[in-house]
Design a protein around this motif. Structure first.
Motif, short mmCIF file in Angstrom:
data_model
loop_
_atom_site.label_atom_id
_atom_site.label_comp_id
_atom_site.label_asym_id
_atom_site.label_seq_id
_atom_site.Cartn_x
_atom_site.Cartn_y
_atom_site.Cartn_z
N ALA A 204 -1.07 -2.48 -5.24
CA ALA A 204 -0.55 -2.32 -3.89
C ALA A 204 -1.34 -1.26 -3.12
CB ALA A 204 0.93 -1.95 -3.93
N GLN A 209 -1.22 -1.67 0.89
CA GLN A 209 0.20 -1.75 1.17
C GLN A 209 0.89 -0.39 1.05
OE1 GLN A 209 1.61 -4.72 -1.51
NE2 GLN A 209 0.45 -6.38 -0.55
N ARG A 210 0.28 0.54 0.35
CA ARG A 210 0.81 1.90 0.25
C ARG A 210 -0.36 2.84 0.04
NH1 ARG A 210 4.88 2.47 -4.38
NH2 ARG A 210 5.68 0.51 -3.55
N ARG A 302 -6.44 -2.43 5.57
CA ARG A 302 -5.56 -3.56 5.85
C ARG A 302 -5.27 -3.59 7.34
NH1 ARG A 302 0.62 -4.56 3.88
NH2 ARG A 302 0.63 -6.83 3.99
N ASP A 304 -3.45 -6.05 10.64
CA ASP A 304 -2.54 -7.13 11.00
C ASP A 304 -3.30 -8.13 11.87
OD1 ASP A 304 -0.49 -8.79 11.66
OD2 ASP A 304 0.62 -7.32 12.85
N SER A 336 -2.46 -10.84 7.32
CA SER A 336 -3.28 -9.63 7.36
C SER A 336 -4.57 -9.85 6.59
CB SER A 336 -2.51 -8.44 6.78
OG SER A 336 -2.18 -8.69 5.43
#
Length: 443
Positions: A204, A209-210, A302, A304, A336
């Protein structure tokens, strides 16, 4: 000797447990078997010793040899050839149990006990069967011969029950071993589950994502997670410094290049303006490469895609409102890509703006996943491009129509950024009649 690559911790732990459980069960089986043997042998020896003591207490010496006051032929010493025998010999005189008949027991000469108790021995019966012997030697007065009392039991009486007990014991230990190994397998899987959770959390982080790995981990893994987070923080700090250096360099070169460009326009030297343009292209090219390298590729970035495409499409629709362009977007919310948001804005801006400039009335934008890539499609209903023209427009500074605003850098820059992120850009004919740009970026 080097470590074997790709070795499984789960397999290693299970095999280690299998070895130790097997050894423990074997040792336990041998120990239990020894205890059972000694117990069974002790019971037989006690029975034989009781018979010997009963005979010795009743034994008298007559003229023709040993004499017993009463018969000692109780079961099982009364059954012929039963293997349960007793015999008393004094010199040439001999007494036998009814089970022995006219046969004689051969008594091996062995060590005598000093406590006056019968000594153990092994012998052979009249039919060659194995016997367990207990022998008591009593010294006679002065020159009288010694008296030897021997009692025997069939060896099968000991070994038969032990074999049956051994089968039951082996079955029980085998079932116990299977249960232990099943429990160990479950324990190993549960024990290694935090590592699998840590792997997913690191994935992740890599996917953007983090930013950090959660600190709530088992005590044994917490120091590793702390070191990983420190490494991530250090990489983030290095990234910010690299971005700052690239931005400072770009800002420091922007004013001198602009000044040179203005001077080149006023200069009568014909070769000065192309040199300044070449310098500008080289500086922009290498600054972008340095910035992409500072980002570390697509591993943690990352963006969008759906949201940024929708915002750009709305802005360009207002910009070209006087032409009445219809800009359609068909991108699923939440889509994404592994790309820096600023670089994605630049690539989207170049493609959508290019489509709006050449479109007659309609621009269509869509995206779909293809394996590990997201493919963005930007189409227009303009004149389109031939194969030769496609190769031409992907060269820096090359434009097909000088009447249309632009500097000819948009599509080449988009291609270069896409390749830096592990993607690509291709141009072909759209079913709307114009150009179809396919931008592929990693998920």
């Amino acid at each position: 000797m080097g470590r074997r690559r790709g070795a499984s911790l789960q397999r290693r732990l299970f095999l280690g447990a299998l070895v130790f459980v097997t050894l423990a069960l074997v040792v336990a089986g041998l120990a239990i078997g020894l205890v059972l043997y000694r117990f069974a042998r002790g019971q037989i020896d006690a029975r034989l010793d009781g018979e010997i003591f009963a005979i010795s207490a009743d034994l008298k010496t007559g003229k023709d040899g040993p004499v017993l006051s009463y018969a000692h032929d109780g079961p099982p010493f009364d059954r012929p050839r039963s293997g349960w025998y007793w015999q008393v010999r004094t010199g040439e005189g001999i007494l036998r149990s009814p089970s022995l008949g006219e046969a004689e027991l051969t008594v091996p000469r062995g060590p005598e006990r000093e406590d006056g108790r019968p000594a153990p021995a092994d012998g052979t019966g009249p039919r060659g069967e194995g016997l367990i012997l207990r022998v008591l030697r009593l010294a006679g007065p002065r020159d009288a011969p010694e008296t030897v009392i021997v009692a025997a039991a069939p060896a099968a009486t000991l070994h038969g029950p032990l074999r049956e007990a051994g089968k039951t014991l082996t079955l029980a230990l085998g079932l116990l071993g299977i249960c232990l190994l099943a429990g160990i397998a479950v324990q190993v899987r549960l024990g290694l589950r935090p590592l699998d959770t840590l792997r997913r959390e690191l994935a992740a982080v890599r996917a953007g994502q983090r930013d950090r790995v959660p600190e709530e981990q088992p005590q044994e893994i917490r120091p590793l997670v702390t070191e990983l987070n420190l490494l991530l923080d250090q990489n983030a700090a290095n990234l910010e410094r690299a971005r700052a250096h690239a931005a400072n360099l770009a800002h420091g070169l922007k004013t001198p290049l602009a000044t040179l460009a203005m001077a080149a326009e006023r200069s009568a030297e014909p070769g000065l303006a192309p040199l300044v343009a070449a310098m500008d292209r080289q500086v922009r090219h290498h600054l972008r490469r340095a910035r992409a390298a500072a980002l570390g590729g697509p591993s943690r970035a990352r963006a969008d895609l759906a949201g940024q495409t929708r915002d750009l499409a709305a802005a360009l629709a207002r910009l070209h409102a006087e032409r009445g362009l219809a800009i359609e977007t068909e991108i699923a919310p939440g889509t994404s890509v592994a790309c820096d948001a600023q670089d994605l804005d630049e690539m989207l801006g170049n493609l959508i703006d290019n489509a709006c400039r050449w479109a007659r009335s309609r621009v269509r934008i869509g995206a779909a996943r293809s394996g590990a890539l997201i493919e963005l499609r930007v189409e227009d209903d303009g004149p389109g491009l031939s194969t030769d023209q496609v190769a031409h427009v992907l060269q820096r500074g090359r434009r097909l129509d000088e009447s249309v605003p632009g500097d000819g850098f948009g599509l080449p820059i988009t291609l270069e950024l896409a390749e830096l992120y592990g993607g690509d850009l291709s141009l072909e004919r759209s079913d709307l009649g114009g150009l179809l740009a396919r931008l592929r970026l990693p998920v």
